[in-house]
Design an enzyme around this catalytic site. Sequence first.
Site, PDB file in Angstrom:
ATOM      1  N   GLU A 115      24.505 -70.724  34.926  1.00 15.79           N
ATOM      2  CA  GLU A 115      24.376 -69.481  35.687  1.00 15.79           C
ATOM      3  C   GLU A 115      24.289 -68.300  34.739  1.00 15.79           C
ATOM      4  O   GLU A 115      24.443 -68.443  33.516  1.00 15.79           O
ATOM      5  CB  GLU A 115      25.556 -69.322  36.657  1.00 15.79           C
ATOM      6  CG  GLU A 115      25.600 -70.413  37.724  1.00 15.79           C
ATOM      7  CD  GLU A 115      26.768 -70.270  38.681  1.00 15.79           C
ATOM      8  OE1 GLU A 115      27.583 -69.342  38.509  1.00 15.79           O
ATOM      9  OE2 GLU A 115      26.869 -71.086  39.617  1.00 15.79           O
ATOM     10  N   HIS A 243      27.119 -58.998  44.097  1.00 14.01           N
ATOM     11  CA  HIS A 243      26.302 -60.179  43.811  1.00 14.01           C
ATOM     12  C   HIS A 243      24.842 -59.779  43.965  1.00 14.01           C
ATOM     13  O   HIS A 243      24.469 -59.181  44.975  1.00 14.01           O
ATOM     14  CB  HIS A 243      26.645 -61.322  44.763  1.00 14.01           C
ATOM     15  CG  HIS A 243      26.155 -62.653  44.272  1.00 14.01           C
ATOM     16  ND1 HIS A 243      24.821 -62.987  44.262  1.00 14.01           N
ATOM     17  CD2 HIS A 243      26.820 -63.705  43.744  1.00 14.01           C
ATOM     18  CE1 HIS A 243      24.684 -64.202  43.751  1.00 14.01           C
ATOM     19  NE2 HIS A 243      25.890 -64.665  43.435  1.00 14.01           N
ATOM     20  N   ARG A 290      25.723 -60.470  35.959  1.00 13.74           N
ATOM     21  CA  ARG A 290      25.494 -59.940  37.298  1.00 13.74           C
ATOM     22  C   ARG A 290      25.386 -58.419  37.362  1.00 13.74           C
ATOM     23  O   ARG A 290      24.639 -57.889  38.180  1.00 13.74           O
ATOM     24  CB  ARG A 290      26.625 -60.413  38.227  1.00 13.74           C
ATOM     25  CG  ARG A 290      26.519 -61.876  38.565  1.00 13.74           C
ATOM     26  CD  ARG A 290      27.645 -62.316  39.464  1.00 13.74           C
ATOM     27  NE  ARG A 290      27.503 -63.739  39.771  1.00 13.74           N
ATOM     28  CZ  ARG A 290      28.400 -64.438  40.444  1.00 13.74           C
ATOM     29  NH1 ARG A 290      29.501 -63.850  40.877  1.00 13.74           N
ATOM     30  NH2 ARG A 290      28.205 -65.720  40.690  1.00 13.74           N
ATOM     31  N   HIS A 351      30.829 -58.295  46.340  1.00 10.00           N
ATOM     32  CA  HIS A 351      31.138 -59.722  46.204  1.00 10.00           C
ATOM     33  C   HIS A 351      32.531 -60.001  45.660  1.00 10.00           C
ATOM     34  O   HIS A 351      33.235 -60.860  46.178  1.00 10.00           O
ATOM     35  CB  HIS A 351      30.089 -60.365  45.309  1.00 10.00           C
ATOM     36  CG  HIS A 351      30.215 -61.834  45.151  1.00 10.00           C
ATOM     37  ND1 HIS A 351      30.129 -62.709  46.211  1.00 10.00           N
ATOM     38  CD2 HIS A 351      30.407 -62.612  44.039  1.00 10.00           C
ATOM     39  CE1 HIS A 351      30.264 -63.959  45.783  1.00 10.00           C
ATOM     40  NE2 HIS A 351      30.439 -63.924  44.467  1.00 10.00           N
ATOM     41  N   ARG A 386      32.856 -59.795  35.898  1.00  7.54           N
ATOM     42  CA  ARG A 386      33.213 -61.212  35.897  1.00  7.54           C
ATOM     43  C   ARG A 386      32.014 -62.081  35.538  1.00  7.54           C
ATOM     44  O   ARG A 386      30.936 -61.934  36.096  1.00  7.54           O
ATOM     45  CB  ARG A 386      33.737 -61.616  37.279  1.00  7.54           C
ATOM     46  CG  ARG A 386      34.006 -63.112  37.431  1.00  7.54           C
ATOM     47  CD  ARG A 386      34.619 -63.424  38.772  1.00  7.54           C
ATOM     48  NE  ARG A 386      33.672 -63.262  39.864  1.00  7.54           N
ATOM     49  CZ  ARG A 386      32.946 -64.246  40.381  1.00  7.54           C
ATOM     50  NH1 ARG A 386      33.020 -65.461  39.861  1.00  7.54           N
ATOM     51  NH2 ARG A 386      32.147 -64.025  41.403  1.00  7.54           N
TER      52      ARG A 386
END
Length: 531
Positions: A115, A243, A290, A351, A386
């Site tokens: 990811e 997100h 992100r 998110h 994060r």
Amino acid sequence: METDFLVIGSGIAGLTYALKTAKQHPDMSVMVITKTQADETNTKYAQGGVAGVWDEEKDSYDKHIEDTLIAGDGLCNREIVEIVVKEGPERIREIIGYGAQFDKNEQGEYSLGKEGGHSENRILHHKDVTGKEIERALLEELKTIPNIRLVNHCFVVDIITQHHMGYLVTKSTTDITCYGVYVLNRQTNQIEKVLAKITLLATGGCGQAYRTTTNPRIATGDGVAMVYRAKGRIENMEFIQFHPTALFEPGVSPSFLITEAVRGDGGILRNKDGEAFMERYDPRKDLAPRDIVARAIDNEMKRTGTEYVYLDCRHMDKEKFIHHFPNIYNKCLSIGIDVMQQMIPVAPAAHYSCGGIKTDEWGRTSIQHLYACGECASTGLHGANRLASNSLLEAMVFGHRCYLDAIGKIAKISFEKNIPDWIALSTMEPREMILITQSQKELQQIMSDYVGIVRTDVRLERAMKRLDLLFTETEELYRSAKVSPQLCELRNLISVGYLIVKGAQFRKESRGLHYNTDHTEKSPLLQNIIL
């Protein structure tokens, strides 16, 4: 009611702690309180997976640590990052031991995904419902432990401290102590007290502070707000992760998440003209962290005047896509989108909260006998942003560490007997529920319009003025109407909104998830903001 160990929340963090304490002390009582059903948690909605160094020939702790530090943009606590990364694989093995099943390849080895922000394939997953599978395994294990009591449909109103015994408690009070909680029993509509020797808050996130969020309706920041009211320490609330890819469905809340793993498997972001735009923003393209991807999408939407961009999966192998992402495939099909023929409309949605209740390396808060872990806690792992799939890992590691610290202290702690019953300020039902529901909509609009992905000083000032008015109105309602879950959630969301805005106003720089166009440079002097 009395219990030795009290757990507020039934997600991965709370259940990890509850199982371990109950097994270690079969002669002691463990109570888990949740405000709806036990499986309605943020954990349940985690799609992508859990990150961990699994293939040590290709991966290493140092790589995972470095990836986490880069994503956190200079605000991670390196000691905490090392703890979580190095202890994580053992915690994952424990979850597997409870029965959690992660996908394997044809050779029978775990299929490791990749990811955004990760330099190697290290994400263990169960199709696109990893959190749901972990939650299932934990709840099944819970049923085998006789000294755990699971209490559903009880809303925790406040943690009990010296304040409720008539003492003056301020931010400067050094010995604030938690004695348990006041809970609203939703079946009797009475507020009861639950006394505990040790209390753990694992209350999840606060996504419902925003109009568009991937979080379930229960994610109202209850734990953070309760600790703030109790004069505990809160930090870094300005870092709200959006997100990048929630399915765009106007008027639908919560938003359906299109996991980052889709881009990890080759999905490409495109604007309305079909252009793959991420290469203009970051050399890692669609697999940048992100914060970068969400800002890039936000900029493309503003530049082109659209409400969404597209995620292109048409070139991907259909059989593999359906195997890995069956829920996403079926969800898109249900609204008329065949992902093999059409691109998926996506837009960022609130998110994850990277800040929260400040804890140390053992999950201890600034309030004695009170621990916090999971999304409601600020452990120092995430910093300003994060890294994908680090949240389930953090919850397991800190659930375990809270347990280790708590069992060493429980024998020295006694119940505080001098706790008064809840004093109701009013017994009147709210005359109009619209006073609550409309205020929540106002709050969500304020936060989305003024405190979103991109911020300015003027927007933050305007948000604070609007929140002040909402706070005054809601406190008046709280004093004049009977306590209800809806009213308590509104109070909590307003507190969370205030903390996000206040933290954003203090942070005169742009870092990670906090981007202020009036302060675009990073400050080498600015560290964690504690409120």
